[in-house]
Scaffold this motif. Structure first.
Motif, PDB file in Angstrom:
ATOM      1  N   ARG A  71       0.764  -0.650   0.064  1.00 39.58           N
ATOM      2  CA  ARG A  71       0.062   0.222   0.104  1.00 39.58           C
ATOM      3  C   ARG A  71       1.092   1.260   0.160  1.00 39.58           C
ATOM      4  O   ARG A  71       1.861   1.397   1.036  1.00 39.58           O
ATOM      5  CB  ARG A  71      -1.279  -0.127   1.044  1.00 39.58           C
ATOM      6  N   GLY A  72      -0.189   2.228  -0.637  1.00 40.04           N
ATOM      7  CA  GLY A  72       1.361   3.305  -1.018  1.00 40.04           C
ATOM      8  C   GLY A  72       2.227   2.896  -1.656  1.00 40.04           C
ATOM      9  O   GLY A  72       2.953   4.877  -1.910  1.00 40.04           O
ATOM     10  N   GLU A 352      -2.163  11.885   6.913  1.00 42.92           N
ATOM     11  CA  GLU A 352      -1.361  11.296   7.125  1.00 42.92           C
ATOM     12  C   GLU A 352       0.196  11.053   6.734  1.00 42.92           C
ATOM     13  O   GLU A 352       0.100  11.612   5.933  1.00 42.92           O
ATOM     14  CB  GLU A 352      -1.979   9.405   6.627  1.00 42.92           C
ATOM     15  N   GLN A 353       0.670  11.077   7.380  1.00 43.80           N
ATOM     16  CA  GLN A 353       2.702  10.838   7.201  1.00 43.80           C
ATOM     17  C   GLN A 353       2.926   9.651   7.166  1.00 43.80           C
ATOM     18  O   GLN A 353       3.192   9.370   8.941  1.00 43.80           O
ATOM     19  CB  GLN A 353       2.842  11.810   7.459  1.00 43.80           C
ATOM     20  N   ASN A 354       3.375   8.138   6.688  1.00 45.47           N
ATOM     21  CA  ASN A 354       4.102   7.275   7.306  1.00 45.47           C
ATOM     22  C   ASN A 354       5.411   7.132   5.828  1.00 45.47           C
ATOM     23  O   ASN A 354       6.145   7.666   5.357  1.00 45.47           O
ATOM     24  CB  ASN A 354       2.965   5.619   6.650  1.00 45.47           C
ATOM     25  N   ALA A 357       4.299   6.966   2.390  1.00 40.39           N
ATOM     26  CA  ALA A 357       4.022   7.401   1.658  1.00 40.39           C
ATOM     27  C   ALA A 357       3.316   9.474   2.275  1.00 40.39           C
ATOM     28  O   ALA A 357       3.091   8.773   3.417  1.00 40.39           O
ATOM     29  CB  ALA A 357       2.144   7.390   0.988  1.00 40.39           C
ATOM     30  N   THR A 358       2.730  10.477   1.665  1.00 38.01           N
ATOM     31  CA  THR A 358       2.119  11.229   2.452  1.00 38.01           C
ATOM     32  C   THR A 358       0.328  12.010   2.267  1.00 38.01           C
ATOM     33  O   THR A 358       0.143  11.364   1.316  1.00 38.01           O
ATOM     34  CB  THR A 358       2.748  12.560   2.550  1.00 38.01           C
ATOM     35  N   VAL A 359      -0.885  11.399   3.075  1.00 32.03           N
ATOM     36  CA  VAL A 359      -2.016  11.182   2.559  1.00 32.03           C
ATOM     37  C   VAL A 359      -2.615  13.165   2.709  1.00 32.03           C
ATOM     38  O   VAL A 359      -2.356  13.573   3.831  1.00 32.03           O
ATOM     39  CB  VAL A 359      -2.844  10.695   3.474  1.00 32.03           C
ATOM     40  N   GLN A 361      -5.762  15.846   1.780  1.00 30.56           N
ATOM     41  CA  GLN A 361      -6.594  16.636   1.821  1.00 30.56           C
ATOM     42  C   GLN A 361      -6.593  17.775   1.271  1.00 30.56           C
ATOM     43  O   GLN A 361      -6.759  18.587   2.200  1.00 30.56           O
ATOM     44  CB  GLN A 361      -7.661  16.017   2.490  1.00 30.56           C
ATOM     45  N   THR A 368      -2.759  10.206  -2.043  1.00 32.16           N
ATOM     46  CA  THR A 368      -1.599   9.834  -1.164  1.00 32.16           C
ATOM     47  C   THR A 368      -0.805  10.210  -2.702  1.00 32.16           C
ATOM     48  O   THR A 368      -0.766   9.531  -4.107  1.00 32.16           O
ATOM     49  CB  THR A 368      -2.136   8.151  -1.476  1.00 32.16           C
ATOM     50  N   PRO A 370       3.329   9.544  -2.970  1.00 36.41           N
ATOM     51  CA  PRO A 370       4.567   8.555  -2.382  1.00 36.41           C
ATOM     52  C   PRO A 370       6.371   9.211  -2.107  1.00 36.41           C
ATOM     53  O   PRO A 370       5.388  10.300  -2.566  1.00 36.41           O
ATOM     54  CB  PRO A 370       4.147   7.909  -3.834  1.00 36.41           C
ATOM     55  N   ARG A 371       6.451   8.620  -1.262  1.00 36.84           N
ATOM     56  CA  ARG A 371       7.006   9.253  -0.908  1.00 36.84           C
ATOM     57  C   ARG A 371       8.375   9.583  -1.453  1.00 36.84           C
ATOM     58  O   ARG A 371       8.946  11.118  -1.944  1.00 36.84           O
ATOM     59  CB  ARG A 371       8.280   8.874   0.589  1.00 36.84           C
TER      60      ARG A 371
END
Ligand code: HEC
Length: 417
Positions: A71-72, A352-354, A357-359, A361, A368, A370-371
């Motif tokens: 995912r991402g 959301e930041q993981n 990726a950064t989500v 709005q 989404t 990707p980093r």
């Protein structure tokens, strides 16, 4: 040589539950980029199980695990043996197995999956939902050969396909985008127009063509809502800023005397008499300038807070928030601008930041990114809610809007809306 009819079922017991779980777990961990070496070990084994097993539940477990791990990510190297898995499972009787296999094959860059989906998306006789899903899947992996199809689908008869195509073009720096969208603009639905403006505002070169069309009267100036103007201003492009100031005038980010302005608008409101506005007409104005971001009485967007429970009967509260969204900005609503490596600018609220990726709005959609595609991320102290929202409204529209906002419950839209 005749095959034993149960040939395949013999394979399964050789993979006891524990070993399956270890394999799936290892693949998932490895895919989240911790240890690529282990992925190289586990993935071909998983592919082997997928290709040899006829147990749909086992297939689903593995496919779901792989999907979650990926995912991402837009793409990943194709594991050895995947071509066999793809050939077999895209013919599975289980719909979810088919869908997951196709989606994973896409992520692994399968040419066959890409070609099938492109054909499906462009097929005007196919089911509209399936065409839309095909487009979404191709956009999710950013299929490099998609732009000519997208440009063509902008004029498609099916609204859901048009919408995905118009939004999807934002992902590509294609020289045909601005001319196609601007030419088609008058024929687009209201929603697709917004998407088109948003796509154009994402890149400086397209934004300059957009503003030229506005200056030339081909696109109404009032279609450029305040949040689009903010998006246009976020480009570091001198020519564009000049065009913008010529068309839009200078946007004042703060006012010297906020309370005086609140009082002025209140006088405009009360000049409407004892019932200053009309609820149904006010709802139309709300839908035009606020609903894309706010929910009120169960309908509207989720970019900003749901304002149903807000202190709406207090005119001061309403006006302070509408006129000066930047006076107080909760941290979770600060506007963030992401610049991508291929020069797209995206403004919105980070949800959301993981590590992958950064989500974010935006006023329009949940994206989404990707980093690896992000060049820079800047968070401002400004609200995503733009200033100047009501500056363009006529006095009567303003009264209707404020009247509607202060009602305790929903009203019907006027007849014919
Ligand atoms: C582009 C998105 C966007 C649009 C369009 C927008 N808002 Fe907002 N609004 C926000 C965000 C984000 C916040 C929260 C941050 C803040 O308070 O500025 C907010 C906050 C508010 C609040 C304060 C809510 C609270 O929790 O107290 C009110 C009231 C409000 N908006 C009303 C409106 C009205 C009325 C309109 C239409 C005239 C409008 N907004 C248009 C995004 C938007």
């Amino acid at each position: 040589m005749s095959r034993h009819p149960n040939h395949r079922t013999h394979v399964i017991p050789e993979f006891p539950t524990m070993k399956r779980l270890v394999l799936i777990g290892a693949a998932c961990l490895a895919l989240t980029a911790v240890t690529p070496v282990r992925a190289a070990d586990a993935l071909p084994q998983l592919a082997e199980i997928l290709a040899s097993s006829d147990d749909a539940q086992l297939q689903l477990d593995i496919l779901r695990g792989l999907s979650a791990a990926l995912r991402g990510r837009r793409t990943a190297p194709m594991p050895a043996g995947w071509t066999k898995v793809e050939a077999k499972l895209t013919g599975s009787a289980n719909g979810e197995v088919r869908t997951l296999t196709q989606a994973l094959s896409l992520t692994f860059g399968s040419q066959r999956a890409l070609a099938d989906l492109r054909q499906m998306a462009a097929d005007s006789k196919a089911d509209a939902g399936a065409r839309r899903s095909a487009l979404d899947a191709l956009l999710a992996v950013r299929d490099a050969q998609l732009p000519p199809t997208l440009l063509q689908l902008v004029a498609d008869a099916e609204p859901r396909v048009v919408e995905a195509a118009v939004r999807g073009l934002a992902l590509y720096d294609d020289p045909g985008t601005a001319a196609t969208l601007l030419a088609r603009y008058p024929a687009l639905s209201v929603g697709a127009r917004r998407d088109a403006l948003n796509t154009l505002a994402g890149r400086a070169a397209n934004s300059r063509q957009l503003l030229a069309a506005v200056a030339g009267g081909k696109i109404p100036r009032t279609d450029l809502t305040a949040d689009l103007v903010r998006q246009l201003r976020a480009h570091k492009d001198e020519a564009l800023r000049k065009q913008l100031t010529e068309i839009w005038g200078v946007v004042h980010e703060t006012s010297p005397d906020m309370q005086a302005e609140v009082e002025r608008v209140k006088r405009v409101y009360w000049a409407g008499g004892s019932t200053p506005g009309d609820g149904p007409r006010g709802r139309v104005v709300f839908n035009k300038v606020c609903a894309q971001c706010h929910t009120l009485f169960d309908t509207g967007g989720h970019v900003g807070p749901d304002i149903t429970g807000a202190n709406r009967s207090d005119l001061d509260y309403l006006l302070q928030n509408i006129l000066y969204p930047n006076a107080v900005v909760p941290n979770e609503y600060r506007a963030t601008t992401i610049e991508t490596k291929d020069d797209r600018t995206i403004t919105g609220i980070v949800k959301e930041q993981n590590p992958a990726a950064t989500v974010i709005q935006t006023a329009n959609e949940l994206l989404t990114v990707p980093r690896g595609e992000i060049k820079s991320t800047t968070t401002s102290d400004q609200s995503l809610m733009p200033e100047g929202l009501i500056a363009q409204l006529k006095d009567i529209e303003l009264r209707d809007l404020l009247y509607y906002l202060s009602r305790p419950g929903q009203v019907n839209l006027p007849a014919g809306q």
